[in-house]
Design a protein around this motif. Structure first.
Motif, PDB file in Angstrom:
ATOM      1  N   UNK A  30       0.855  -1.185   0.000  1.00  0.00           N
ATOM      2  CA  UNK A  30       0.000   0.000   0.000  1.00  0.00           C
ATOM      3  C   UNK A  30       0.886   1.229   0.000  1.00  0.00           C
ATOM      4  N   UNK A  47      -8.122   7.190 -10.571  1.00  0.00           N
ATOM      5  CA  UNK A  47      -8.734   6.238  -9.641  1.00  0.00           C
ATOM      6  C   UNK A  47      -9.588   5.221 -10.397  1.00  0.00           C
ATOM      7  N   UNK A  51      -9.240   1.206 -10.637  1.00  0.00           N
ATOM      8  CA  UNK A  51     -10.305   0.263 -10.271  1.00  0.00           C
ATOM      9  C   UNK A  51     -10.460  -0.854 -11.287  1.00  0.00           C
ATOM     10  N   UNK A  53      -8.118  -2.324 -12.615  1.00  0.00           N
ATOM     11  CA  UNK A  53      -7.010  -3.277 -12.418  1.00  0.00           C
ATOM     12  C   UNK A  53      -7.443  -4.362 -11.444  1.00  0.00           C
ATOM     13  N   UNK A  56      -5.678  -4.381  -8.014  1.00  0.00           N
ATOM     14  CA  UNK A  56      -5.826  -3.264  -7.078  1.00  0.00           C
ATOM     15  C   UNK A  56      -6.961  -3.533  -6.114  1.00  0.00           C
ATOM     16  N   UNK A  57      -6.630  -3.568  -4.855  1.00  0.00           N
ATOM     17  CA  UNK A  57      -7.664  -3.800  -3.852  1.00  0.00           C
ATOM     18  C   UNK A  57      -8.342  -2.502  -3.453  1.00  0.00           C
ATOM     19  N   UNK A  58      -7.556  -1.468  -3.403  1.00  0.00           N
ATOM     20  CA  UNK A  58      -8.116  -0.191  -2.995  1.00  0.00           C
ATOM     21  C   UNK A  58      -7.452   0.909  -3.784  1.00  0.00           C
ATOM     22  N   UNK A  60      -8.059   5.147  -4.036  1.00  0.00           N
ATOM     23  CA  UNK A  60      -8.878   6.302  -3.705  1.00  0.00           C
ATOM     24  C   UNK A  60      -8.047   7.550  -3.755  1.00  0.00           C
ATOM     25  N   UNK A  74      -4.275   7.047  -2.935  1.00  0.00           N
ATOM     26  CA  UNK A  74      -3.859   5.887  -2.143  1.00  0.00           C
ATOM     27  C   UNK A  74      -4.163   4.615  -2.901  1.00  0.00           C
ATOM     28  N   UNK A  75      -3.207   3.759  -2.917  1.00  0.00           N
ATOM     29  CA  UNK A  75      -3.381   2.500  -3.655  1.00  0.00           C
ATOM     30  C   UNK A  75      -2.960   1.338  -2.783  1.00  0.00           C
TER      31      UNK A  75
END
Lengths: 121, 1485
Positions: A30, A47, A51, A53, A56-58, A60, A74-75
């Motif tokens: 992260x 963002x 998404x 991808x 990618x879990x998160x 924002x 944030x990734x």
């Protein structure tokens, strides 16, 4: 009265890098990116690209304050990828996609103007 | 004789005729407004008599064309009356007199003579063959006519009395009442004079006694009734039956039936009509109340019933949930209550007339239902100018309108009516009456009367300018009531008695600033005045500038202002110059008294108003010179009030004091103090009345002096005064005082002198420094009070401490059992003695405090070199006199504790003060003794033979009586815990709350903040602080809870109490205790496990500091007052072009105040009292917005922000866990905060960053809190349990959006954060909030970040059941589905997808009815359309949707569902079929 100057919105101050990267210590894979002098225009599109991808879990972003001209991104990715990688890939993909879009648009435009010209004559 | 259609009184003699026929004529036909329903066999109807009336006079309805006057043979009496009246038209009553007389026949219809329900009295009354019916009737008619034709009363009397005087029953009563009557009317026919005679009694009682409009007939009637009953009881059953039969025979059956019916309706009506009760006896009132309460419960269709249930519900809610349910629903209920007052009608005594009920109470027989009975008919239309002519009594609006009549008498009456209503209202409000649930909603009445609409203020202001003294006086009385002068005085008097009171509390109505998101919507903002202070003085500034801006400010502004704040409105309308003028014109004593009370009330209103009094002309000089000019020796109430006025003014500003001294006013009004006193004997001999007055005056003067001394003025003067005051200091022979009944008066003075000495003692230089610097020039410290003067005082004070030498007191304290030796002390006397003792003890403690050096460590060896003699002396006296229980005997503390519980509020307050004083003294003595260089400390063995007392003293008194202290502490805590909720409804409403008036609780129930109840709780809180400080007991759940509770009870001016409580609560040991509690809670409670870590010592310390500072900054800071000069200029320039009232600026500029330039105690500019959920502020403060000097706002993130949030979470968990270990005896304040607030608070903490969740420990705490609240949600029944929007803030959806954004941007999909967000999708959350949360998540593509359903902190059912029925939310689900926001959620099995699946499938495939059908079709179509477009992505989802949850009969069900889809698909058949094939192919069928 005490609003920042207009140019502040897009001129990256000297000595500051456009994008900075900071790894998150608490969570693996992260990281947060700070993109200077950008706003929702870039933030949202990046963002959304992230998404798409699978790894990618998160993803924002936020604009911390309307008068602070930067975005925080944030990734969080799976172990198959890394934030940096995902970020780069997203940027590249976006680049390509936008290029493609641009080309298509230009072709269409050319076709259109061509048509019009033939019509005109 | 007429023919009756109803079957009439054929039986009767001619005399009966008009009664009987009237009665019967009523039956069966609609008779209204004097229309006679039968043409009367050709009897001519006389035309209405013309009368000459000046134009806008109150016209009687009988002047209208519709009225058919009944001038016939039967109406001789009235005819004569009329003739008699003719030449009187010039008098005050002229218009209505005529009218009233003419109206008589109509009234007579209501005669209740032929009332069968009264057969008993009938029977009794004659016992002979005489017509019973007729007799009562005649009495009534007599009353009626007499009442109506006021000035002619004597005439009527002469004529009628001989006739019907026979029954003694009524005689006594009427005769008894008449004299008062005649006094008024015969001496002078003028209303004015009557009014004057009335002034002597209180307004309300005046009305009750005199009633010159009427109403006493009820009294007579009830007397008759009573007498009848008495007679009846004397008769034997046989006799009764006989008499009954006799009557039955005489009357024809038809009539009997009729009478029976009427009797029933009358009984009903009586129950409703409050005006039936004129007997001022409390018990009769009470019974009436009970009765009507009963009725209220049974009858459900009355408008007022709705109202009262509302109030009832409010009350109930208060107990169960909390006050935070303000806003909409509460406000609606409240405005409904207030609105209902619009239709309430009041009699002149201020009672409510419920004619409306009577009117509805019987169906089909409207004739008897016009709302009048003989009881109240006279009130019906006496002076009516407008409104419903048929109604009785007046609504408030009508009364206000009437107060502008051209006839002075009418104005007076109207004003008296208003005064009576207001007086009643304020009395019942402040007396904490059962009434608030009962028949009359006085709070609403009060609010309505003062509210913006009736423009009462304007009328009053106009009436004040009236030419007629009576009107002015009546008006002044109304103002007095409006400003609730009397009630305020009671409260302030009590406040003055408490030693801790400093003074100058402002009563102006205030409201709180709205909570905003930066403080997490936590309530309890700064208070602000309802009216901006600068607006109050507008008028005067203007005037002094020479009226050039005239026209810019309209009267409308004044009215608006008066609507917001009554007193301010009056001041703005220039009431002060008028009062000044009135005072200068040498008013009568009652008028002067009222005027000065009004001035006092205005002065108490706010600093601005006080300044206005000082500034406006010569009011103060006038008052002072009136004080001096009158009979020097004579003392009257005006003088006393004048001193009070000066005192109040002095309290506000230091400079006022100076000007009082310089202008000599102070000496003018306090010369009594210097007068060399007579001996006590002489004083006593002057009579109880004189003593009372002189004592009251002295007390007020001393209080005035005390204010000066507090500011540091006149201290040197005091020694002059002291000689004359010495007389009051010593213990008198109490028996003698008791004999002469001047005990209270004496004690009042004594107490006041000691209080003043206490203030002086506070100015003492430190004892030791004084001794050391004695050589220095003393002259320069002129303004301090030196120790040498305290010697004699000490001895006198000790006399009071030695209660064993005061016989009555010893008796009181020791043996409660053997009553009756001598006259035992009355409550009020005990009370005043207790006040004396408490002031003595407090004085002693202040003196002792001056002895204690500031710093023990600087002393050699940490010991005092020597101890002044009086210190051990005080200690010994306390030990010897049994204040504590060192032996077996009961102690004084015991007694006081008991007093606190058992007796009235005032006794409770005084005994609390006593204990407090005692505790302080003992504490100081202990401290001094311990640090003294005593031999006994070094060699205790040597002193074994010393007396017991000495040993106790040496060891510390408190140590020796620890048990007792503990006992009183527990006792006290119980009291606090039990009572706090009753003091809570102080601020239920925001601006424009219950009443925009002045004073007593602003119309809140139980008197609100300005009630003895609240005073008591505050005093208890102070005592609690003292006890906690000295006892140093280890923290227990109870003390903690109690401290939390006590924080809630204290109000403005007591911030030091809260400060100390905060200090107490946020110490390391307490926090450790909390942690212990948490551990216990976690291990005991199911589903929780203890933390695997522990806090470290320094963490506790950090928490303690963070919390204490946070709460102190958050709640105790005072908003500084705006810069007066700068603001003024600014404001003036603004004024030129702004035509409207200024709005109130939220962020006022600040400048610092001098310390002690004023003793005022304002609600405004500070935050106390705390809201119930104040402890949440630590976690739900996003960040402070600070305003710096230039007016810029910037966000300030406190450095230890994270610390505070962590500590706040810990605290929340701690106090959440602790009640679990308590017995459920008490309602902990933490439990009273709804779960909505707590859930909200833990959401807010996430808004400003993830810091809390990143820390391992606070993460655990957070999770635990979520679990606890999740359990609570699960327990609650669904729906309505989580009303974020209505309970917290109406902008809650916006807040949710921000929170969701935060979640989507920063959280990395944190589970705890996700759970918190998911909570907002819970089915029991309001739809609007849920929708906002969902849309936010969907837009931010964060739906997939939510955890799975089973990971949420409340049960899954809560999210799924009942099935969603909100169209918007269902649409939002489909929109997210179609928009692809759910794709990843479906993959990750997030709860959002589960929700959609569940709700959509149940909605689409369930039983859809009615208008939802189109919605379903729409949703299905868009789903299928979407499917046809993106088959790959959404196929799985759609399959899941179709196959969702159908265990029974799967195949069939799926087949059905597919068919359904096909039906609806509408052109998308292909995709539906594709879906079918897919499903079949895949697995299912």
């Amino acid at each position: 009265m005490n609003a920042p100057d207009r140019y502040e919105r897009f001129v990256v101050p000297e000595g500051v890098s456009k994008v900075s990267y900071e790894r998150d210590t608490k969570i693996i894979n992260a990281a947060s990116f700070t993109v200077e002098r950008e706003d929702h225009t870039i933030g949202n599109i990046v963002r959304m690209q992230l998404h798409r991808d699978e790894n990618v879990l998160f993803a924002g972003y936020k604009l911390p304050h309307p008068l602070q001209y930067k975005i925080l991104l944030r990734i969080h990715t799976t172990s198959q990828s890394s934030p940096m990688q995902a970020y780069n890939q997203a940027i590249n993909d976006l680049d390509k996609e936008l290029d493609h879009l641009k080309n298509e648009f230009e072709v269409a435009l050319a076709r259109h103007t061509g048509k019009q010209q033939t019509q005109d004559y | 004789m007429k023919k009756e259609n109803g079957g009439g009184s054929k039986n009767s003699k001619p005399t009966l005729q008009f009664g009987g026929d009237d009665a019967s004529r009523l039956v069966g036909g609609i008779v209204e407004k004097g229309f006679s329903d039968n043409p009367q066999g050709g009897r001519p109807i006389a035309p209405p008599r013309p009368s000459v009336l000046p134009f806008p006079v109150a016209r009687h309805r009988s002047h209208g064309p519709h009225w058919a006057p009944k001038i016939g043979g039967s109406n001789v009496v009235n005819d004569n009356d009329y003739a008699g009246n003719d030449n009187r038209e010039e008098e005050d009553f002229d218009g209505m007199e005529v009218a009233a007389n003419i109206a008589n026949p109509v009234q007579r219809k209501e005669r209740k003579g032929v009332d069968f329900s009264r057969w008993k009295e009938i029977v009794k009354n004659n016992g002979t063959k005489k017509e019973p019916v007729r007799e009562t009737k005649e009495i009534n008619s007599d009353n009626l006519s007499r009442r109506v034709a006021v000035p002619d009363e004597n005439v009527i009397e002469k004529r009628q009395w001989p006739q019907n005087h026979s029954p003694k029953s009524e005689g006594s009563n009427v005769v008894e009442k008449l004299p008062t009557w005649r006094d008024g009317s015969s001496k002078d026919g003028q209303v004015d004079l009557k009014m004057k005679s009335m002034q002597k009694s209180k307004v309300a009682s005046g009305f009750a006694a005199q009633k010159f409009v009427g109403g006493e007939e009820v009294g007579i009637e009830s007397q008759i009734d009573a007498e009848n009953r008495a007679q009846l009881s004397k008769m034997s059953a046989d006799e009764i039956a006989e008499a009954q039969a006799e009557i039955m025979n005489k009357l024809n059956p038809e009539l009997i039936n009729l009478l029976k019916k009427r009797g029933q309706t009358k009984v009903k009506r009586q129950k409703f009509s409050l005006s039936d009760v004129t007997g001022s006896e409390a018990d009769s009132l009470q019974s009436e109340k009970n009765r009507s309460k009963l009725i209220e419960n049974t009858m459900s269709d009355k408008p007022l019933k709705i109202v009262t249930t509302d109030t009832l519900q409010d009350k109930d809610d208060k107990a169960s949930s909390n006050i935070s349910e303000e806003n909409c629903s509460m406000w609606d209920a409240w405005s409904k209550r207030v609105e209902s007052v619009r239709d309430m009608r009041f009699s002149v005594e201020g009672k409510i007339i419920r004619s409306d009920f009577a009117r509805v109470s019987d169906d089909g027989k409207p004739s008897s239902e016009s709302g009048y009975s003989a009881d109240n008919v006279s009130e019906r239309d006496f002076l009516r100018t407008e409104g419903d002519p048929g109604a009785s009594g007046y609504t408030i609006k009508e009364a206000v309108a009437l107060s502008r009549s051209v006839i002075p008498g009418q104005r007076t009456i109207a004003l008296h009516l208003i005064a009576a209503v207001l007086d009643k209202a304020i009395c019942s409000i402040s007396q904490n009456q059962v009434d608030s649930e009962g028949p009359v909603d006085w709070e609403a009445v009060w609010a309505f009367a003062l509210g913006p609409e009736p423009e009462l203020a304007l009328s009053l202001r106009m009436s004040l300018d009236d030419n007629h003294n009576s009107v002015v006086l009546a008006c002044v009385k109304v103002i007095q009531c409006v400003l609730s002068c009397t009630m305020n005085e009671i409260v302030f008097d009590m406040l003055e008695k408490t030693p801790t009171y400093v003074g100058g509390a402002c009563t102006a109505p205030v409201f709180r600033t709205k909570p905003d998101v930066n403080v997490g919507f936590i309530r309890g903002g700064f208070w602000k005045y309802n009216v901006k202070p600068s607006n109050i003085l507008h008028f005067h500034e203007e005037e002094s500038e020479g009226d050039k801006d005239e026209g810019e400010h309209t009267i409308k502004d004044d009215v608006v202002l008066a609507g917001q704040d009554f007193a301010a409105g009056l001041v703005r309308m220039g009431i002060l110059p008028r009062i000044c003028f009135l005072l200068e014109t040498d008013p009568s004593a009652p008028l002067e008294e009222c005027l000065i009370s009004i001035l006092i009330a205005i002065a108490r209103h706010s600093p601005t108003c006080a300044a206005a009094i000082i500034d406006s002309g010569k009011i103060v000089q006038t008052v002072a010179s009136r004080f001096a000019s009158k009979e020097q020796m004579e003392i009257n109430i005006c003088k006393i009030k004048s001193v009070t006025l000066l005192k109040v003014l002095a309290q506000y500003e230091k400079k006022n004091c100076l000007s009082f001294i310089n202008s000599g006013i102070l000496h003018k009004v306090t010369w009594h103090l210097y007068r060399y006193p007579n001996s006590l004997d002489q004083w006593v001999k002057s009579g109880a009345e004189a003593c009372k007055l002189s004592s009251a005056l002295l007390v007020e003067q001393l209080r005035l002096y005390k204010v000066f001394i507090r500011y540091g003025y006149c201290i040197s003067d005091f020694s002059n005064m002291f000689t004359s005051l010495c007389m009051w200091l010593s213990v008198p022979t109490i028996e003698k005082l008791m004999e002469n009944d001047v005990m209270n008066e004496y004690c009042a003075i004594t107490k006041e002198v000691y209080l003043i000495l206490e203030v002086l003692a506070c100015r003492l230089p430190n004892f030791y420094s004084d001794v050391r610097e004695k050589t220095k020039d003393v002259a320069e410290e002129k303004e301090t009070w030196s120790w040498s003067q305290f010697g004699s005082i000490f001895d006198l004070a000790l006399e009071w401490v030695q209660v064993k030498n005061i016989a009555p007191l010893t008796r009181l304290f020791n043996c409660q059992n053997n009553v009756g030796e001598i006259r035992s002390l009355q409550d009020s006397e005990i009370n005043s003695l207790l006040w004396v003792i408490s002031s003595v003890l407090n004085m002693l403690s202040s003196v002792l405090k001056a002895v204690i050096p500031e710093d023990f460590t600087s002393l050699p060896n940490g010991r005092l070199s020597w101890l002044p003699e009086f210190v051990p002396k005080v200690g010994l006296e306390i030990i010897k006199n049994g204040y504590f229980r060192f032996s077996e005997n009961g102690s004084i503390v015991d007694y006081l504790c008991r007093l606190r519980i058992e007796n009235g509020r005032e006794l409770a307050i005084s005994s609390t003060c006593c204990i407090q004083g005692l505790v302080r003294v003992v504490d100081s003595v202990d401290k001094l003794i311990q640090h003294a260089n005593l031999e006994i400390h070094q060699k205790p063995s040597k002193f074994e033979s010393a007396p017991e007392e000495d040993k106790i003293l040496a060891n510390g008194i408190l140590k020796s009586c620890a048990v007792e202290v503990q006992y009183s502490l527990t006792n006290l805590m119980k009291q606090i815990m039990n009572k706090w909720q009753s003091t809570k409804p102080v601020e239920i409403f925001s601006r424009g709350g219950p009443a925009p008036g002045v004073g007593v609780g602003w119309g809140a129930s139980d008197g609100g903040y300005w009630s003895l109840n609240t005073l008591l709780t505050q005093q208890e809180a102070r005592l609690l602080v003292d006890l906690l400080e000295i006892s140093e007991i280890p923290p227990t759940a109870q003390t903690l809870n109690c401290a939390l509770t006590a924080c809630l009870t204290v109000g403005p001016g007591n911030s030091s109490v809260i400060d100390k409580l905060l200090n107490f609560m946020f110490r390391v040991p307490v926090l450790k205790y909390l942690n212990l509690g948490i551990g216990k809670f976690l291990s005991v409670k199911q589903g929780f496990s203890p933390f695997k870590w522990d806090y470290e010592e320094n963490e506790y310390l950090l928490f303690a500091n963070a919390l204490a500072t946070h709460f102190r900054n958050r709640w105790l800071t005072v908003k500084k007052k705006q810069k007066s000069t700068g603001e003024k200029i600014n404001h003036k320039s603004k004024k030129k072009d702004a035509r409207f009232l200024e709005t109130i600026d939220e962020n006022m500029d600040e400048s610092n105040q001098e310390s002690l330039s004023s003793l005022k105690l304002e609600w405004a500019y500070q935050r106390l009292p705390l809201p119930t959920h104040w402890f949440l502020s630590a976690i739900s403060t996003v960040n402070f917005v600070k305003i710096d000097s230039t007016g810029e706002t910037y966000m300030e993130m406190p450095e230890n922000f994270l610390e505070v949030s962590k500590a706040g979470l810990f605290l929340l968990l701690g106090i959440e866990a602790i009640p679990a270990s308590l017995t459920s005896e008490f309602f902990s304040p933490v439990e009273c905060v709804t779960v909505v607030w707590k859930l909200h608070a833990i959401s807010v903490v996430l808004l400003s960053g993830m810091g809390v969740l990143e820390d391992e420990k606070s993460r655990d705490v957070y999770e635990t809190l979520q679990n606890i609240y999740g359990k609570i949600i699960d327990e609650k029944e669904l729906h309505k349990s989580l009303q974020f929007e209505s309970e917290i803030h109406k902008n809650y959806p916006t807040f949710i959006e921000t929170l969701v954004e935060q979640f989507a941007a920063e959280s990395y999909g944190d589970v705890l954060f996700g759970r918190q967000i998911a909570m907002y999708l819970h089915r029991s959350v309001e739809a609007s909030v849920r929708l906002a949360a969902w849309n936010g998540l969907s837009n931010a593509r964060a739906l997939e970040l939510l955890p799975t359903l089973d990971k949420c902190f409340s049960k899954a059912e809560g999210y799924l059941e009942p099935i969603e029925d909100d169209e918007k939310i269902l649409e939002a689900y489909v929109k997210s589905w179609v928009g692809g926001a759910l794709d990843r959620a479906a993959k990750r099995n997030s709860m959002s997808f589960s929700l959609v699946l569940h709700h959509l499938s149940w909605f689409i495939f369930g039983d859809v009815v009615g208008d939802m059908l189109s919605l379903r079709n729409k949703l299905v179509k868009s789903l299928l359309r979407d499917y046809s477009r993106k088959q790959q992505q959404h196929e799985g989802m759609l399959v899941k949707l179709v196959c969702y949850y159908n265990k029974s009969d799967r195949d069939y069900e799926i087949e059905r569902r597919l068919q359904l889809l096909k039906q609806i698909c509408d052109g998308n058949l292909a995709s539906a079929e594709k879906l079918e094939s897919c499903i079949k192919l895949n697995h299912l069928i």
